[in-house]
Each structure stands twice: as structure tokens, then as C-alpha cells.
Motif scaffolding. Structure first.
Motif, PDB file in Angstrom:
ATOM      1  N   ALA A   1      49.369  32.644  26.080  1.00 40.60           N
ATOM      2  CA  ALA A   1      48.384  32.610  27.163  1.00 40.60           C
ATOM      3  C   ALA A   1      47.499  31.373  27.046  1.00 40.60           C
ATOM      4  O   ALA A   1      47.168  30.734  28.055  1.00 40.60           O
ATOM      5  N   LEU A   2      47.132  31.012  25.831  1.00 39.31           N
ATOM      6  CA  LEU A   2      46.298  29.823  25.629  1.00 39.31           C
ATOM      7  C   LEU A   2      47.092  28.558  25.969  1.00 39.31           C
ATOM      8  O   LEU A   2      46.555  27.639  26.584  1.00 39.31           O
ATOM      9  N   ARG A   3      48.373  28.516  25.598  1.00 35.99           N
ATOM     10  CA  ARG A   3      49.234  27.376  25.948  1.00 35.99           C
ATOM     11  C   ARG A   3      49.281  27.221  27.465  1.00 35.99           C
ATOM     12  O   ARG A   3      49.159  26.117  27.996  1.00 35.99           O
ATOM     13  N   GLU A   4      49.451  28.325  28.165  1.00 36.36           N
ATOM     14  CA  GLU A   4      49.494  28.299  29.631  1.00 36.36           C
ATOM     15  C   GLU A   4      48.157  27.825  30.201  1.00 36.36           C
ATOM     16  O   GLU A   4      48.122  27.065  31.166  1.00 36.36           O
ATOM     17  N   TRP A   5      47.049  28.250  29.591  1.00 37.61           N
ATOM     18  CA  TRP A   5      45.719  27.841  30.056  1.00 37.61           C
ATOM     19  C   TRP A   5      45.551  26.326  29.902  1.00 37.61           C
ATOM     20  O   TRP A   5      45.102  25.658  30.836  1.00 37.61           O
ATOM     21  N   VAL A   6      45.913  25.793  28.744  1.00 38.40           N
ATOM     22  CA  VAL A   6      45.793  24.344  28.512  1.00 38.40           C
ATOM     23  C   VAL A   6      46.707  23.582  29.473  1.00 38.40           C
ATOM     24  O   VAL A   6      46.291  22.595  30.082  1.00 38.40           O
TER      25      VAL A   6
ATOM     26  N   ALA B   1      53.603  24.051  19.185  1.00 37.81           N
ATOM     27  CA  ALA B   1      52.609  24.755  18.366  1.00 37.81           C
ATOM     28  C   ALA B   1      51.772  23.797  17.527  1.00 37.81           C
ATOM     29  O   ALA B   1      50.594  24.032  17.302  1.00 37.81           O
ATOM     30  N   ASP B   2      52.373  22.683  17.109  1.00 40.48           N
ATOM     31  CA  ASP B   2      51.655  21.746  16.247  1.00 40.48           C
ATOM     32  C   ASP B   2      51.142  20.509  16.980  1.00 40.48           C
ATOM     33  O   ASP B   2      50.663  19.563  16.351  1.00 40.48           O
ATOM     34  N   THR B   3      51.218  20.506  18.317  1.00 42.18           N
ATOM     35  CA  THR B   3      50.681  19.385  19.090  1.00 42.18           C
ATOM     36  C   THR B   3      49.179  19.288  18.875  1.00 42.18           C
ATOM     37  O   THR B   3      48.460  20.278  19.008  1.00 42.18           O
ATOM     38  N   ASP B   4      48.709  18.090  18.544  1.00 49.11           N
ATOM     39  CA  ASP B   4      47.275  17.857  18.371  1.00 49.11           C
ATOM     40  C   ASP B   4      46.663  17.781  19.773  1.00 49.11           C
ATOM     41  O   ASP B   4      46.857  16.796  20.492  1.00 49.11           O
TER      42      ASP B   4
ATOM     43  N   ASN C   1      44.081  14.600  20.077  1.00 49.89           N
ATOM     44  CA  ASN C   1      44.687  13.265  20.017  1.00 49.89           C
ATOM     45  C   ASN C   1      45.729  13.047  21.095  1.00 49.89           C
ATOM     46  O   ASN C   1      45.969  11.911  21.496  1.00 49.89           O
ATOM     47  N   ALA C   2      46.350  14.116  21.565  1.00 50.49           N
ATOM     48  CA  ALA C   2      47.340  14.000  22.642  1.00 50.49           C
ATOM     49  C   ALA C   2      46.667  13.835  24.006  1.00 50.49           C
ATOM     50  O   ALA C   2      47.347  13.617  25.010  1.00 50.49           O
ATOM     51  N   GLY C   3      45.343  13.943  24.044  1.00 47.70           N
ATOM     52  CA  GLY C   3      44.622  13.780  25.300  1.00 47.70           C
ATOM     53  C   GLY C   3      44.738  14.979  26.223  1.00 47.70           C
ATOM     54  O   GLY C   3      44.509  14.868  27.427  1.00 47.70           O
TER      55      GLY C   3
ATOM     56  N   ARG D   1      42.472  22.316  16.387  1.00 47.78           N
ATOM     57  CA  ARG D   1      43.228  21.100  16.707  1.00 47.78           C
ATOM     58  C   ARG D   1      44.575  21.387  17.375  1.00 47.78           C
ATOM     59  O   ARG D   1      45.027  20.611  18.217  1.00 47.78           O
ATOM     60  N   SER D   2      45.219  22.485  17.031  1.00 45.49           N
ATOM     61  CA  SER D   2      46.537  22.806  17.601  1.00 45.49           C
ATOM     62  C   SER D   2      46.622  24.308  17.844  1.00 45.49           C
ATOM     63  O   SER D   2      45.816  25.081  17.331  1.00 45.49           O
ATOM     64  N   LEU D   3      47.622  24.700  18.608  1.00 42.93           N
ATOM     65  CA  LEU D   3      47.816  26.125  18.863  1.00 42.93           C
ATOM     66  C   LEU D   3      48.130  26.870  17.574  1.00 42.93           C
ATOM     67  O   LEU D   3      47.664  27.995  17.372  1.00 42.93           O
ATOM     68  N   ALA D   4      48.888  26.241  16.684  1.00 44.45           N
ATOM     69  CA  ALA D   4      49.205  26.883  15.400  1.00 44.45           C
ATOM     70  C   ALA D   4      47.934  27.080  14.573  1.00 44.45           C
ATOM     71  O   ALA D   4      47.752  28.134  13.957  1.00 44.45           O
TER      72      ALA D   4
END
Length: 78
Positions: free
Chosen positions: A7-12, A24-27, A30-32, A65-68
Motif C-alpha cells: 500500500a505504501l509503494r502504491e502511495w509513493v 524494496a531497497d530503492t532509496d 536519493n532516487a528523487g 530511506r526505503s520500503l524495506a
């Protein structure tokens, strides 16, 4: 990963007009993928998904920093 992380991934992803791939480990910073205001909004969204306020000590750059990192420091730590 949990339903809360999905759900948080979908929100972002919904913050962007173009599709974004968020591993899961995307910053997220830093990824903007998040502005500073969106970071604050994300904390509020995490609290909504989690069902309670976060301990201020948990809200650090490294734990958000990341979803993980969010999953480990917030959702699984409960």
C-alpha cells in the motif's frame, strides 16, 4: 513484504504522473521519489497504515530511506 508495504509503494507511486518502479531497497530520497514535504506526508501515511502514531525515535532518515527499511523499523517492529 507486507500488505502495508504494498500500500505504501502504491502511495509513493501515486505521487508521480509517470509510472515508477520502486523496489524494496530503492532509496526513496536519493532516487528523487519524495520531496521533503512528501517525506512528511509519507510519515503520516505510514502512521495511517500502521494504525498508530510512530515513536519519534523511529523517524530517522535511515529507517525511512526505503520500503524495506520502513517495513523492518515500523511494520515488523510492532
Amino acid at each position: 513484504m507486507t500488505d502495508k508495504v504494498a500500500a505504501l509503494r502504491e502511495w509513493v507511486a501515486g505521487l508521480h504522473e509517470q509510472p515508477v518502479d520502486i523496489a524494496a531497497d530503492t532509496d526513496l530520497i536519493n532516487a528523487g521519489l519524495l520531496t521533503s514535504l512528501q517525506f512528511v506526508q509519507m510519515v503520516i501515511e505510514i502512521e495511517r497504515l500502521h494504525g498508530r502514531k510512530l515513536d519519534p525515535a523511529v523517524i530517522t532518515i535511515s529507517s525511512m530511506r526505503s520500503l524495506a527499511a520502513i517495513d523492518q523499523s515500523v511494520f515488523q517492529a510492532a
